[in-house]
Scaffold this motif. Sequence first.
Motif, PDB file in Angstrom:
ATOM      1  N   GLU A  43      11.268   8.421   4.136  1.00 36.89           N
ATOM      2  CA  GLU A  43      10.890   9.377   3.087  1.00 36.89           C
ATOM      3  C   GLU A  43       9.402   9.698   3.115  1.00 36.89           C
ATOM      4  OE1 GLU A  43      12.359   7.465  -0.408  1.00 36.89           O
ATOM      5  OE2 GLU A  43      14.462   7.837   0.129  1.00 36.89           O
ATOM      6  N   ALA A  44       8.598   8.758   3.628  1.00 37.90           N
ATOM      7  CA  ALA A  44       7.154   8.988   3.744  1.00 37.90           C
ATOM      8  C   ALA A  44       6.814   9.807   4.987  1.00 37.90           C
ATOM      9  CB  ALA A  44       6.414   7.663   3.770  1.00 37.90           C
ATOM     10  N   GLY A  45       7.840  10.052   5.819  1.00 36.46           N
ATOM     11  CA  GLY A  45       7.635  10.899   6.987  1.00 36.46           C
ATOM     12  C   GLY A  45       7.751  10.205   8.332  1.00 36.46           C
ATOM     13  N   ALA A  46       8.031   8.903   8.341  1.00 32.13           N
ATOM     14  CA  ALA A  46       8.113   8.176   9.612  1.00 32.13           C
ATOM     15  C   ALA A  46       9.316   8.629  10.430  1.00 32.13           C
ATOM     16  CB  ALA A  46       8.209   6.672   9.353  1.00 32.13           C
ATOM     17  N   GLN A  47       9.080   8.863  11.708  1.00 29.04           N
ATOM     18  CA  GLN A  47      10.154   9.216  12.633  1.00 29.04           C
ATOM     19  C   GLN A  47      10.482   8.057  13.575  1.00 29.04           C
ATOM     20  OE1 GLN A  47       8.850  12.781  14.601  1.00 29.04           O
ATOM     21  NE2 GLN A  47       8.992  14.016  12.746  1.00 29.04           N
ATOM     22  N   GLY A 224       2.173  -3.191   9.586  1.00 31.23           N
ATOM     23  CA  GLY A 224       3.101  -3.826   8.662  1.00 31.23           C
ATOM     24  C   GLY A 224       2.441  -4.226   7.361  1.00 31.23           C
ATOM     25  N   ARG A 225       1.703  -5.323   7.381  1.00 30.28           N
ATOM     26  CA  ARG A 225       1.143  -5.871   6.150  1.00 30.28           C
ATOM     27  C   ARG A 225       0.266  -4.867   5.399  1.00 30.28           C
ATOM     28  NH1 ARG A 225       0.558 -11.052   3.912  1.00 30.28           N
ATOM     29  NH2 ARG A 225       1.448 -12.025   5.766  1.00 30.28           N
ATOM     30  N   ALA A 226      -0.517  -4.075   6.125  1.00 35.25           N
ATOM     31  CA  ALA A 226      -1.389  -3.102   5.455  1.00 35.25           C
ATOM     32  C   ALA A 226      -0.571  -2.118   4.630  1.00 35.25           C
ATOM     33  CB  ALA A 226      -2.245  -2.358   6.479  1.00 35.25           C
ATOM     34  N   LEU A 227       0.614  -1.760   5.116  1.00 31.69           N
ATOM     35  CA  LEU A 227       1.499  -0.867   4.358  1.00 31.69           C
ATOM     36  C   LEU A 227       2.067  -1.575   3.132  1.00 31.69           C
ATOM     37  CD1 LEU A 227       3.560   0.793   7.249  1.00 31.69           C
ATOM     38  CD2 LEU A 227       1.711   1.845   5.935  1.00 31.69           C
ATOM     39  N   TYR A 228       2.564  -2.797   3.356  1.00 29.49           N
ATOM     40  CA  TYR A 228       3.217  -3.527   2.256  1.00 29.49           C
ATOM     41  C   TYR A 228       2.230  -3.920   1.165  1.00 29.49           C
ATOM     42  CZ  TYR A 228       7.247  -3.859   5.384  1.00 29.49           C
ATOM     43  OH  TYR A 228       8.302  -3.560   6.207  1.00 29.49           O
ATOM     44  N   ASP A 229       0.995  -4.180   1.557  1.00 29.26           N
ATOM     45  CA  ASP A 229      -0.020  -4.566   0.574  1.00 29.26           C
ATOM     46  C   ASP A 229      -0.713  -3.366  -0.074  1.00 29.26           C
ATOM     47  OD1 ASP A 229       0.554  -7.164   1.105  1.00 29.26           O
ATOM     48  OD2 ASP A 229      -1.337  -7.655   2.111  1.00 29.26           O
ATOM     49  N   GLY A 230      -0.350  -2.159   0.363  1.00 34.02           N
ATOM     50  CA  GLY A 230      -0.928  -0.955  -0.238  1.00 34.02           C
ATOM     51  C   GLY A 230      -2.320  -0.611   0.266  1.00 34.02           C
ATOM     52  N   ARG A 231      -2.747  -1.232   1.359  1.00 32.75           N
ATOM     53  CA  ARG A 231      -4.071  -0.925   1.921  1.00 32.75           C
ATOM     54  C   ARG A 231      -4.032   0.319   2.799  1.00 32.75           C
ATOM     55  NH1 ARG A 231      -7.347  -6.007   2.380  1.00 32.75           N
ATOM     56  NH2 ARG A 231      -6.220  -7.580   1.206  1.00 32.75           N
ATOM     57  N   LEU A 232      -2.836   0.678   3.222  1.00 33.48           N
ATOM     58  CA  LEU A 232      -2.656   1.842   4.075  1.00 33.48           C
ATOM     59  C   LEU A 232      -1.493   2.663   3.537  1.00 33.48           C
ATOM     60  CD1 LEU A 232      -3.406   3.345   6.746  1.00 33.48           C
ATOM     61  CD2 LEU A 232      -1.687   1.914   7.878  1.00 33.48           C
ATOM     62  N   ASP A 233      -1.750   3.956   3.319  1.00 36.78           N
ATOM     63  CA  ASP A 233      -0.698   4.861   2.882  1.00 36.78           C
ATOM     64  C   ASP A 233      -0.048   5.477   4.125  1.00 36.78           C
ATOM     65  OD1 ASP A 233       0.621   6.646   0.770  1.00 36.78           O
ATOM     66  OD2 ASP A 233      -0.303   8.114   2.126  1.00 36.78           O
ATOM     67  N   LEU A 234       1.274   5.333   4.246  1.00 40.19           N
ATOM     68  CA  LEU A 234       1.951   5.759   5.458  1.00 40.19           C
ATOM     69  C   LEU A 234       1.831   7.269   5.689  1.00 40.19           C
ATOM     70  CD1 LEU A 234       3.608   5.186   7.934  1.00 40.19           C
ATOM     71  CD2 LEU A 234       5.678   5.186   6.508  1.00 40.19           C
ATOM     72  N   ALA A 235       2.013   8.055   4.638  1.00 40.18           N
ATOM     73  CA  ALA A 235       1.909   9.508   4.804  1.00 40.18           C
ATOM     74  C   ALA A 235       0.515   9.916   5.303  1.00 40.18           C
ATOM     75  CB  ALA A 235       2.242  10.208   3.492  1.00 40.18           C
ATOM     76  N   ALA A 239      -0.492  11.606   8.949  1.00 43.43           N
ATOM     77  CA  ALA A 239      -1.274  12.844   9.004  1.00 43.43           C
ATOM     78  C   ALA A 239      -2.496  12.685   9.919  1.00 43.43           C
ATOM     79  CB  ALA A 239      -1.720  13.255   7.597  1.00 43.43           C
ATOM     80  N   VAL A 240      -3.177  11.547   9.800  1.00 41.56           N
ATOM     81  CA  VAL A 240      -4.352  11.288  10.644  1.00 41.56           C
ATOM     82  C   VAL A 240      -3.935  11.164  12.107  1.00 41.56           C
ATOM     83  CG1 VAL A 240      -6.108   9.558  11.220  1.00 41.56           C
ATOM     84  CG2 VAL A 240      -5.771  10.253   8.838  1.00 41.56           C
ATOM     85  N   ALA A 241      -2.830  10.490  12.351  1.00 43.01           N
ATOM     86  CA  ALA A 241      -2.342  10.269  13.715  1.00 43.01           C
ATOM     87  C   ALA A 241      -1.918  11.571  14.386  1.00 43.01           C
ATOM     88  CB  ALA A 241      -1.191   9.290  13.723  1.00 43.01           C
ATOM     89  N   ALA A 242      -1.531  12.544  13.583  1.00 42.16           N
ATOM     90  CA  ALA A 242      -1.050  13.825  14.119  1.00 42.16           C
ATOM     91  C   ALA A 242      -2.188  14.775  14.499  1.00 42.16           C
ATOM     92  CB  ALA A 242      -0.132  14.496  13.119  1.00 42.16           C
ATOM     93  N   LEU A 243      -3.428  14.457  14.090  1.00 40.60           N
ATOM     94  CA  LEU A 243      -4.551  15.354  14.356  1.00 40.60           C
ATOM     95  C   LEU A 243      -4.893  15.423  15.838  1.00 40.60           C
ATOM     96  CD1 LEU A 243      -6.909  14.323  11.408  1.00 40.60           C
ATOM     97  CD2 LEU A 243      -5.519  16.396  11.590  1.00 40.60           C
TER      98      LEU A 243
END
Length: 243
Positions: A43-47, A224-235, A239-243
């Motif tokens: 739902e956050a956009g991961a393929q 992994g952990r950065a997502l679960y701990d809220g330090r990294l927003d997946l969306a 977006a940054v990775a797609a630039l």
Amino acid sequence: MALIVFPAIDLKGGQVVRLAEGDMDRATVYGDDPAAQALLFAEAGAQYLHVVDLDGAFAGKVVNAEAVESIVKAFPGHVQLGGGIRNREAIERWFDLGVSRVVIGTAALEDPELVRQASADFPGGIVVAVDARDGMVATKGWADVSTVSILDMARRFEDAGVAALLFTDVGRDGLLKGCNIEATVDLARATNIPVIASGGVAGISDIRVLSVHAKDGIEGVITGRALYDGRLDLATALAVAAL
């Protein structure tokens, strides 16, 4: 080429967990519904999704099969799976169940011919895990450290047709210390196989720097952990990775 961001789902006893430095006794539980977690990432956009059967990595055989199957059914994109996949039967089983890629680590060191055969029979489907402790290859759920260097391991498969190398600095994994970008880029530049970065992603800065090095052969990054701990927003990461 855009950097692929692989959210990670690590499985222990059917639960979603993260370990610190690969230590099963230092596990943090983040949920008991792996399929629901996979859907949240979608739902956050991961393929793409990176799934690890941690119990399987130590046992040398599939342990969390039910959880993996539920993830594959729920997730609409590509699932990359590792952990205890050490023979042809296991490889074929997961492809039959809809996994897009399987990650082979211990068996790649002990039985390189297995990797070569599988790479020929399942083009684009085999990833070799190059897990490092102090520059040497670690195996069996990172419990053992070999006398083979990372670069030597990578070069063994340069003509094998593997899809990618998954490079993890075990000393950083799950600790949010930041990815070992220098070692990852060095490996990518030294081999003709695309490299996936893993271990220690702390936030968006890691994604940003790795995306700059996509031109050097960095295919993707696992977080992994950065997502679960809220330090990294997946969306945001996507977006940054797609630039």
